[in-house]
Design a protein around this motif. Structure first.
Motif, short mmCIF file in Angstrom:
data_model
loop_
_atom_site.label_atom_id
_atom_site.label_comp_id
_atom_site.label_asym_id
_atom_site.label_seq_id
_atom_site.Cartn_x
_atom_site.Cartn_y
_atom_site.Cartn_z
N GLY A 53 -7.00 -9.76 5.02
CA GLY A 53 -6.39 -9.33 4.03
C GLY A 53 -6.78 -9.77 2.62
N LYS A 54 -7.66 -10.74 2.74
CA LYS A 54 -8.24 -11.13 1.17
C LYS A 54 -8.71 -10.31 0.43
CE LYS A 54 -11.27 -14.31 2.87
NZ LYS A 54 -11.04 -14.04 4.53
N GLY A 55 -9.58 -9.51 0.91
CA GLY A 55 -10.33 -8.51 0.18
C GLY A 55 -9.39 -7.39 -0.42
N SER A 56 -8.69 -6.85 0.41
CA SER A 56 -7.67 -5.88 0.03
C SER A 56 -6.55 -6.32 -0.96
CB SER A 56 -6.85 -5.24 1.18
OG SER A 56 -7.54 -4.78 2.25
N THR A 57 -6.13 -7.62 -0.80
CA THR A 57 -5.21 -8.01 -1.63
C THR A 57 -5.80 -8.37 -2.95
OG1 THR A 57 -4.11 -9.35 0.04
CG2 THR A 57 -3.63 -10.09 -2.17
N GLY A 196 1.04 -15.26 2.13
CA GLY A 196 1.69 -13.99 3.02
C GLY A 196 2.21 -14.21 4.15
N PRO A 197 2.68 -13.31 5.08
CA PRO A 197 3.40 -13.58 6.30
C PRO A 197 2.43 -14.64 7.21
CG PRO A 197 3.21 -11.07 5.72
CD PRO A 197 2.35 -11.98 4.57
N GLN A 198 2.97 -15.54 7.89
CA GLN A 198 2.08 -16.37 8.35
C GLN A 198 3.06 -16.75 9.77
OE1 GLN A 198 -0.83 -17.14 7.54
NE2 GLN A 198 -0.79 -16.81 5.28
N PRO A 199 2.12 -17.07 10.92
CA PRO A 199 2.92 -17.88 12.07
C PRO A 199 3.19 -19.08 11.51
CG PRO A 199 0.51 -17.12 12.42
CD PRO A 199 0.55 -16.97 11.00
N ASP A 200 4.54 -19.49 12.44
CA ASP A 200 5.15 -20.83 12.17
C ASP A 200 4.06 -22.03 12.20
OD1 ASP A 200 7.48 -19.19 11.94
OD2 ASP A 200 8.38 -19.61 13.88
N GLU A 201 3.39 -21.77 13.16
CA GLU A 201 2.29 -23.02 13.25
C GLU A 201 1.50 -23.17 11.98
OE1 GLU A 201 -1.12 -24.76 16.16
OE2 GLU A 201 -0.04 -22.76 16.71
N ALA A 202 1.01 -21.97 11.40
CA ALA A 202 0.17 -21.96 10.26
C ALA A 202 1.11 -22.40 8.83
CB ALA A 202 -0.46 -20.86 10.01
N GLY A 221 9.00 -13.79 2.80
CA GLY A 221 10.31 -13.99 3.74
C GLY A 221 11.23 -15.14 3.10
N GLN A 222 10.79 -15.58 2.18
CA GLN A 222 11.58 -16.82 1.42
C GLN A 222 11.79 -16.42 -0.04
OE1 GLN A 222 10.17 -20.87 2.02
NE2 GLN A 222 9.11 -20.07 3.97
N ASN A 223 10.40 -16.30 -0.74
CA ASN A 223 10.49 -15.95 -2.07
C ASN A 223 10.43 -14.42 -2.54
OD1 ASN A 223 8.83 -18.67 -1.85
ND2 ASN A 223 10.50 -18.88 -3.37
N TRP A 224 9.82 -13.75 -1.55
CA TRP A 224 9.77 -12.55 -1.77
C TRP A 224 9.76 -11.51 -0.30
CZ3 TRP A 224 5.11 -10.54 0.43
CH2 TRP A 224 4.10 -11.14 0.60
N HIS A 225 10.01 -10.40 -0.39
CA HIS A 225 10.24 -9.52 0.66
C HIS A 225 9.44 -8.25 0.50
CE1 HIS A 225 13.43 -12.49 2.37
NE2 HIS A 225 13.54 -12.60 0.99
N VAL A 226 8.83 -7.48 1.37
CA VAL A 226 8.37 -6.33 1.35
C VAL A 226 8.54 -5.57 2.66
CG1 VAL A 226 5.78 -7.22 2.01
CG2 VAL A 226 6.19 -5.22 0.38
N GLU A 256 2.04 -5.66 3.50
CA GLU A 256 2.07 -7.13 3.59
C GLU A 256 1.06 -7.67 2.45
OE1 GLU A 256 1.50 -8.44 7.53
OE2 GLU A 256 3.45 -8.19 8.08
N ASN A 257 -0.07 -6.81 2.42
CA ASN A 257 -1.20 -7.31 1.40
C ASN A 257 -0.64 -6.88 0.11
OD1 ASN A 257 -2.89 -8.18 3.30
ND2 ASN A 257 -3.88 -6.49 3.56
N ALA A 258 0.01 -5.92 -0.02
CA ALA A 258 0.52 -5.30 -1.24
C ALA A 258 1.49 -6.26 -1.66
CB ALA A 258 1.06 -4.10 -1.13
#
Length: 424
Positions: A53-57, A196-202, A221-226, A256-258
């Motif tokens: 998602g780097k390029g799309s973002t 952006g959205p991340q697995p818990d481990e990351a 999920g904390q400061n912004w939601h989409v 999510e990228n948006a």
């Protein structure tokens, strides 16, 4: 120099270091110092790392900023058809003359010293961007983050970490935690980081690095939601709620990228016009791109032809979800991958949505996975598999049997670049 001057210099640069990838910043710092440290003269930098998602973002952020009249430099990799795609100066792709000049200057400044192709070309991009006025610089990490050649900005305006998954294990580590540590290496002291959205481990690793650097996180999920709701995209943060069209870049993952792009634009105090443009005007080749004209497209006029350069398991999952959301239609894959990728993980989520796979080798790529190996992996995933010498032959066979099929050419950005050149 001639119109192919940049190609000549780029070819010379390939011989300056025996390894394609060799992560360290020592060679970059040496060359940047010889060039007068152009990285210190850039317009405010937004530095973007992540697995997918780097390029799309980046494309969405650029669309938003440019919609409100701002000039934006952008650096991305790899290119698809021409190297010039990697460097945008105030919105426009770098010209052949400008590219040749900075490449020549970097080659001369480096001399015979060892340096990788990506390192020296990144230095050339920084040099070109430092000499052209703009309001922002969007800098995309090539690989990892901590030791990536782009990680030379002392104090960016903002950093962004898009979703992290397993990829490039031979360079970044074989666990999400190790990979996240490398990606989080772009976090700078006191500089906010959009996550952006991340697995818990990351996410645990990112939070730990941010705390050590006193860097505020703006996390999904904390400061912004989409989310997507009733054919619209809903974004919300402490500033308020935005009800926007779905992203024009196809796929549920683009929501999510948006979200990360919107979090960035809101942090920069851009208004609603920038937000809407980010999701409606972004352009990004080979990310579920519909090919409806050109040589290949014209050879299959009744088919629905798509191109995607995603190449890891997470990309396969995103593609699988998107195919499942499309109107029912027999779907045939034309796939070519590099031998460094997890082909089983990539194909697993695609198999349930596809009728067959035709395997090809990637032209001109030493590290291509042989078509026969790709076909064997497709068979193991439960797909009917074929082998073809090239994409055009594969497409001709598919449409001869099913003229109105949906055909997805996929598996590698290198294959996607070849297809775009072939399609014209």
């Amino acid at each position: 120099m001639s119109a192919t001057g940049s190609d000549v210099i780029l070819e010379r640069m390939m011989a300056l270091h025996p390894k394609i990838i060799d992560l360290t910043l020592d060679r970059v710092w040496r060359l940047l110092d010889a060039l007068g440290n152009p990285q210190d003269a850039l317009p405010p930098v937004i530095h973007i790392a992540g697995t997918n998602g780097k390029g799309s973002t980046q494309a969405m952020i650029r669309a938003g900023l440019e919609a409100v009249g701002l000039r934006v430099h952008a650096y991305t990799s790899p290119h698809l058809a021409r190297f010039h795609e990697r460097i945008r100066l105030a919105g426009d792709l770098i010209s052949e003359d400008a590219l040749t000049a900075v490449l020549d200057e970097c080659y001369a400044a480096n001399g015979a010293d060892s340096i990788t192709y990506f390192e020296i070309t990144t230095c050339a991009a920084l040099l070109a961007m430092s000499r052209s006025p703009a309001d922002y610089t969007l800098l995309e990490v090539g690989l990892g983050g901590r030791l990536d050649a782009t990680n030379v900005i002392a104090r960016p305006a903002l950093t962004i970490i898009t979703p992290i998954s397993i990829d490039h294990e031979q360079y970044l580590g074989d666990t999400l935690a190790k990979i996240a540590f490398e990606k989080a290496g772009i976090i700078k002291r006191g500089v906010p980081c959009v996550v952006g959205p991340q697995p818990d481990e990351a996410m645990d690793v990112i939070e730990e690095v941010a705390v050590r650097n006193d860097a505020p996180l703006l996390a999904h999920g904390q400061n912004w939601h989409v989310s997507g709701e009733h054919g619209r995209m809903i974004y919300q943060d402490e500033t308020g709620l935005l009800d926007l069209p779905l992203p024009n870049l196809p796929g549920a993952h683009q929501i999510e990228n948006a979200g990360a792009a919107l979090a960035t634009l809101r942090h920069l105090s851009m208004g609603d016009d920038a937000a809407e443009a980010a999701v409606t005007r972004a352009e990004w080749l080979a990310r579920m791109q519909r090919l409806d004209s050109g040589t290949l497209a014209d050879s299959a006029p009744e088919a629905e032809l798509w191109l995607d350069g995603g190449h890891n398991a997470a990309a396969g999952e995103a593609l699988g979800r998107h195919l499942a959301s499309l109107p029912a239609r027999p779907t045939h894959l034309i796939c070519g991958m590099l031998n460094t990728k997890d082909i089983a993980g990539y194909l697993r989520p695609l198999a349930a949505q596809s009728t067959s796979l035709t395997a090809v080798s990637i032209p001109g790529e030493a590290n291509t996975l042989p078509a026969e190996v790709t076909a064997a992996a497709a068979t193991a995933a439960g797909l009917t598999a074929h082998v073809a010498p090239d994409v055009a032959t594969a497409l001709a066979r598919i449409v001869a049997e099913a003229p109105q099929a949906r055909v997805l050419i996929c598996g590698s950005l290198y294959l996607a670049g070849h297809v775009l050149r072939e399609n014209g």
